[in-house]
Write a protein that holds these residues in place. Structure first.
Motif, PDB file in Angstrom:
ATOM      1  N   ILE A   7       0.828  -1.205   0.000  1.00  0.00           N
ATOM      2  CA  ILE A   7       0.000   0.000   0.000  1.00  0.00           C
ATOM      3  C   ILE A   7       0.861   1.254   0.000  1.00  0.00           C
ATOM      4  O   ILE A   7       0.555   2.244  -0.686  1.00  0.00           O
ATOM      5  N   GLU A   8       1.959   1.238   0.757  1.00  0.00           N
ATOM      6  CA  GLU A   8       2.856   2.397   0.754  1.00  0.00           C
ATOM      7  C   GLU A   8       3.436   2.634  -0.637  1.00  0.00           C
ATOM      8  O   GLU A   8       3.543   3.771  -1.103  1.00  0.00           O
ATOM      9  N   ALA A   9       3.807   1.550  -1.319  1.00  0.00           N
ATOM     10  CA  ALA A   9       4.329   1.678  -2.683  1.00  0.00           C
ATOM     11  C   ALA A   9       3.242   2.175  -3.628  1.00  0.00           C
ATOM     12  O   ALA A   9       3.497   3.004  -4.512  1.00  0.00           O
ATOM     13  N   ALA A  10       2.029   1.678  -3.440  1.00  0.00           N
ATOM     14  CA  ALA A  10       0.909   2.093  -4.291  1.00  0.00           C
ATOM     15  C   ALA A  10       0.593   3.580  -4.111  1.00  0.00           C
ATOM     16  O   ALA A  10       0.303   4.279  -5.093  1.00  0.00           O
ATOM     17  N   LYS A  11       0.669   4.071  -2.878  1.00  0.00           N
ATOM     18  CA  LYS A  11       0.403   5.490  -2.623  1.00  0.00           C
ATOM     19  C   LYS A  11       1.393   6.370  -3.386  1.00  0.00           C
ATOM     20  O   LYS A  11       1.014   7.379  -3.995  1.00  0.00           O
ATOM     21  N   THR A  12       2.657   5.954  -3.381  1.00  0.00           N
ATOM     22  CA  THR A  12       3.680   6.723  -4.107  1.00  0.00           C
ATOM     23  C   THR A  12       3.414   6.688  -5.610  1.00  0.00           C
ATOM     24  O   THR A  12       3.503   7.707  -6.297  1.00  0.00           O
ATOM     25  N   MET A  13       3.081   5.511  -6.134  1.00  0.00           N
ATOM     26  CA  MET A  13       2.838   5.375  -7.561  1.00  0.00           C
ATOM     27  C   MET A  13       1.577   6.121  -8.002  1.00  0.00           C
ATOM     28  O   MET A  13       1.529   6.686  -9.106  1.00  0.00           O
ATOM     29  N   LEU A  14       0.561   6.142  -7.163  1.00  0.00           N
ATOM     30  CA  LEU A  14      -0.680   6.860  -7.499  1.00  0.00           C
ATOM     31  C   LEU A  14      -0.420   8.361  -7.659  1.00  0.00           C
ATOM     32  O   LEU A  14      -1.061   9.036  -8.479  1.00  0.00           O
ATOM     33  N   ILE A  15       0.536   8.869  -6.874  1.00  0.00           N
ATOM     34  CA  ILE A  15       0.864  10.293  -6.945  1.00  0.00           C
ATOM     35  C   ILE A  15       1.840  10.582  -8.085  1.00  0.00           C
ATOM     36  O   ILE A  15       1.638  11.512  -8.869  1.00  0.00           O
ATOM     37  N   ASP A  16       2.878   9.746  -8.198  1.00  0.00           N
ATOM     38  CA  ASP A  16       3.963  10.037  -9.136  1.00  0.00           C
ATOM     39  C   ASP A  16       3.733   9.518 -10.557  1.00  0.00           C
ATOM     40  O   ASP A  16       4.423   9.929 -11.482  1.00  0.00           O
ATOM     41  N   MET A  17       2.795   8.595 -10.724  1.00  0.00           N
ATOM     42  CA  MET A  17       2.589   7.986 -12.041  1.00  0.00           C
ATOM     43  C   MET A  17       1.127   8.084 -12.472  1.00  0.00           C
ATOM     44  O   MET A  17       0.407   7.079 -12.543  1.00  0.00           O
ATOM     45  N   PRO A  18       0.663   9.297 -12.757  1.00  0.00           N
ATOM     46  CA  PRO A  18      -0.748   9.484 -13.124  1.00  0.00           C
ATOM     47  C   PRO A  18      -1.121   8.811 -14.442  1.00  0.00           C
ATOM     48  O   PRO A  18      -2.307   8.618 -14.730  1.00  0.00           O
ATOM     49  N   HIS A  19      -0.141   8.441 -15.250  1.00  0.00           N
ATOM     50  CA  HIS A  19      -0.430   7.800 -16.534  1.00  0.00           C
ATOM     51  C   HIS A  19      -0.808   6.336 -16.373  1.00  0.00           C
ATOM     52  O   HIS A  19      -1.358   5.727 -17.302  1.00  0.00           O
ATOM     53  N   LEU A  20      -0.526   5.736 -15.197  1.00  0.00           N
ATOM     54  CA  LEU A  20      -0.875   4.334 -14.957  1.00  0.00           C
ATOM     55  C   LEU A  20      -2.270   4.222 -14.357  1.00  0.00           C
ATOM     56  O   LEU A  20      -2.677   5.061 -13.544  1.00  0.00           O
ATOM     57  N   THR A  21      -3.011   3.213 -14.755  1.00  0.00           N
ATOM     58  CA  THR A  21      -4.338   2.990 -14.182  1.00  0.00           C
ATOM     59  C   THR A  21      -4.210   2.453 -12.759  1.00  0.00           C
ATOM     60  O   THR A  21      -3.168   1.912 -12.375  1.00  0.00           O
ATOM     61  N   VAL A  22      -5.284   2.610 -12.007  1.00  0.00           N
ATOM     62  CA  VAL A  22      -5.309   2.098 -10.636  1.00  0.00           C
ATOM     63  C   VAL A  22      -5.083   0.587 -10.633  1.00  0.00           C
ATOM     64  O   VAL A  22      -4.340   0.049  -9.804  1.00  0.00           O
ATOM     65  N   GLU A  23      -5.718  -0.117 -11.575  1.00  0.00           N
ATOM     66  CA  GLU A  23      -5.593  -1.573 -11.648  1.00  0.00           C
ATOM     67  C   GLU A  23      -4.140  -1.989 -11.905  1.00  0.00           C
ATOM     68  O   GLU A  23      -3.624  -2.927 -11.288  1.00  0.00           O
ATOM     69  N   ALA A  24      -3.481  -1.281 -12.827  1.00  0.00           N
ATOM     70  CA  ALA A  24      -2.091  -1.613 -13.155  1.00  0.00           C
ATOM     71  C   ALA A  24      -1.182  -1.414 -11.950  1.00  0.00           C
ATOM     72  O   ALA A  24      -0.272  -2.215 -11.695  1.00  0.00           O
ATOM     73  N   ILE A  25      -1.427  -0.356 -11.201  1.00  0.00           N
ATOM     74  CA  ILE A  25      -0.619  -0.083 -10.008  1.00  0.00           C
ATOM     75  C   ILE A  25      -0.828  -1.174  -8.960  1.00  0.00           C
ATOM     76  O   ILE A  25       0.126  -1.636  -8.326  1.00  0.00           O
ATOM     77  N   GLY A  26      -2.080  -1.604  -8.784  1.00  0.00           N
ATOM     78  CA  GLY A  26      -2.361  -2.661  -7.810  1.00  0.00           C
ATOM     79  C   GLY A  26      -1.617  -3.943  -8.130  1.00  0.00           C
ATOM     80  O   GLY A  26      -0.975  -4.540  -7.266  1.00  0.00           O
ATOM     81  N   PHE A  27      -1.662  -4.356  -9.385  1.00  0.00           N
ATOM     82  CA  PHE A  27      -0.962  -5.582  -9.783  1.00  0.00           C
ATOM     83  C   PHE A  27       0.551  -5.401  -9.689  1.00  0.00           C
ATOM     84  O   PHE A  27       1.270  -6.319  -9.291  1.00  0.00           O
ATOM     85  N   ASP A  28       1.047  -4.221 -10.054  1.00  0.00           N
ATOM     86  CA  ASP A  28       2.483  -3.977 -10.015  1.00  0.00           C
ATOM     87  C   ASP A  28       3.011  -4.020  -8.581  1.00  0.00           C
ATOM     88  O   ASP A  28       4.172  -4.379  -8.357  1.00  0.00           O
ATOM     89  N   CYS A  29       2.170  -3.670  -7.628  1.00  0.00           N
ATOM     90  CA  CYS A  29       2.594  -3.656  -6.225  1.00  0.00           C
ATOM     91  C   CYS A  29       2.445  -5.019  -5.549  1.00  0.00           C
ATOM     92  O   CYS A  29       2.792  -5.166  -4.374  1.00  0.00           O
ATOM     93  N   GLY A  30       1.928  -6.007  -6.276  1.00  0.00           N
ATOM     94  CA  GLY A  30       1.890  -7.359  -5.723  1.00  0.00           C
ATOM     95  C   GLY A  30       0.530  -7.890  -5.331  1.00  0.00           C
ATOM     96  O   GLY A  30       0.429  -9.011  -4.831  1.00  0.00           O
ATOM     97  N   PHE A  31      -0.542  -7.113  -5.553  1.00  0.00           N
ATOM     98  CA  PHE A  31      -1.884  -7.601  -5.220  1.00  0.00           C
ATOM     99  C   PHE A  31      -2.367  -8.553  -6.307  1.00  0.00           C
ATOM    100  O   PHE A  31      -2.141  -8.322  -7.492  1.00  0.00           O
ATOM    101  N   ASN A  32      -3.053  -9.623  -5.891  1.00  0.00           N
ATOM    102  CA  ASN A  32      -3.491 -10.643  -6.839  1.00  0.00           C
ATOM    103  C   ASN A  32      -4.738 -10.253  -7.615  1.00  0.00           C
ATOM    104  O   ASN A  32      -5.011 -10.819  -8.672  1.00  0.00           O
TER     105      ASN A  32
END
Length: 299
Positions: free
Chosen positions: A244-269
């Motif tokens: 979740i901490e990694a996802a929070k950073t990515m949600l702020i710094d990577m607006p071009h990525l979708t929420v779903e892509a960030i979730g999978f990239d951070c390890g959520f199934n």
């Protein structure tokens, strides 16, 4: 148990009301998807319910609608027995063999164990035996499936109770792990953080508790006791914190990525697990968090 009872009654009374027969067939149509869902959650360790899994039960719903509004079992038993029932067993078998493949992949290809892997294997072998009994019932006896079902229900119940007693006895006989002092606790926490962050291991959805314990120089029992008793978390919650901490950073710094892509990239199934865990930790959904932080930065 309904499936067993229906088969027994039908064997001794072929004039059984067709609605009871239909209930048994619908139960068989659900066994495959439920076996797959059980296996998937056992391997991943994610026990939260994923609503998307209900899509796998669509054939069961369609079958019920077909029987109720088009052609019931009683109206055309020959067609149901030769076509639909065989199709149900094939559908069940596809899910079953894919579930077996998932376990083989985890244990033999990835060479990773998971909690209750022995119990999971036992359940799969039991379901496989039941499937074989029903699939070959036309060559043996209709009652064979029910007898197999009954025998395995009692056998698995006995195995589960025996296993639970062994676990309880083992816990009672094992000396408790000595609590660490503040200095030792801090060093171990730092080591866990270093191991997880150095190579982004927390993003690996297949990372297991025994594997992480080995990396930080602990036995699985010591590591489990440490995170449960001194960190107040289980392994899944520990991984979720880092993700979740990694996802929070990515949600702020990577607006071009979708929420779903960030979730999978951070390890959520799954997306649903990501949303549920994120909202539980922050009080916001990932999308709402991104929107709120975006608005704050523009002020």
């Amino acid at each position: 148990m309904i499936r067993i009872g229906k088969s027994v009654f039908f064997y001794f009374d072929s004039g059984l009301n067709e609605n009871y027969i239909l209930i048994g067939l619908l139960g068989c149509a659900a066994i495959g998807p439920m076996t797959y869902y059980f296996t998937k959650t056992q391997i991943s360790g994610e026990k939260s319910f994923d609503p998307k899994s209900l899509w796998h039960l669509i054939p069961m719903v369609l079958l019920a609608c077909y029987a109720l509004f088009y052609e019931s079992y009683g109206e055309n038993r020959a067609f149901w027995s030769s076509k639909i029932v065989r199709g149900i067993y094939i559908y069940w078998g596809l899910y079953l063999f894919y579930s077996v493949f998932l376990v083989i992949k985890q244990r033999l290809i990835l060479k990773q164990s998971f909690n209750e892997d022995g119990w999971t294997t036992g359940v799969l072998l039991g379901v496989l035996a039941i499937w074989i009994a029903y699939y070959t019932s036309s060559f043996t006896s209709y009652l064979t499936g029910s007898l197999t079902f009954s025998f395995l229900v009692y056998l698995l119940a006995w195995v589960l109770l025996t296993q639970r007693k062994q676990v309880i006895a083992k816990k009672k006989g094992k000396a408790s792990v000595k609590p660490l002092n503040d200095s030792e606790k801090g060093r171990l926490e730092e080591k866990i953080q270093t191991v997880l962050l150095n190579e982004n291991l927390f993003k690996d959805p297949n990372l297991t508790m025994p594997a992480l314990a080995k990396l930080v120089g602990q036995t699985p029992h010591q590591f489990s006791s440490f995170i449960n008793d001194q960190l107040g978390q289980n392994f899944s919650q520990l991984m979720s914190t880092y993700r979740i901490e990694a996802a929070k950073t990515m949600l702020i710094d990577m607006p071009h990525l979708t929420v779903e892509a960030i979730g999978f990239d951070c390890g959520f199934n799954s997306t649903s697990t990501f949303h549920t865990s994120f909202k539980k930790a922050t009080g916001l959904t990932p999308a709402a968090f991104r929107k709120e932080t975006s608005n704050s930065s523009t002020l």
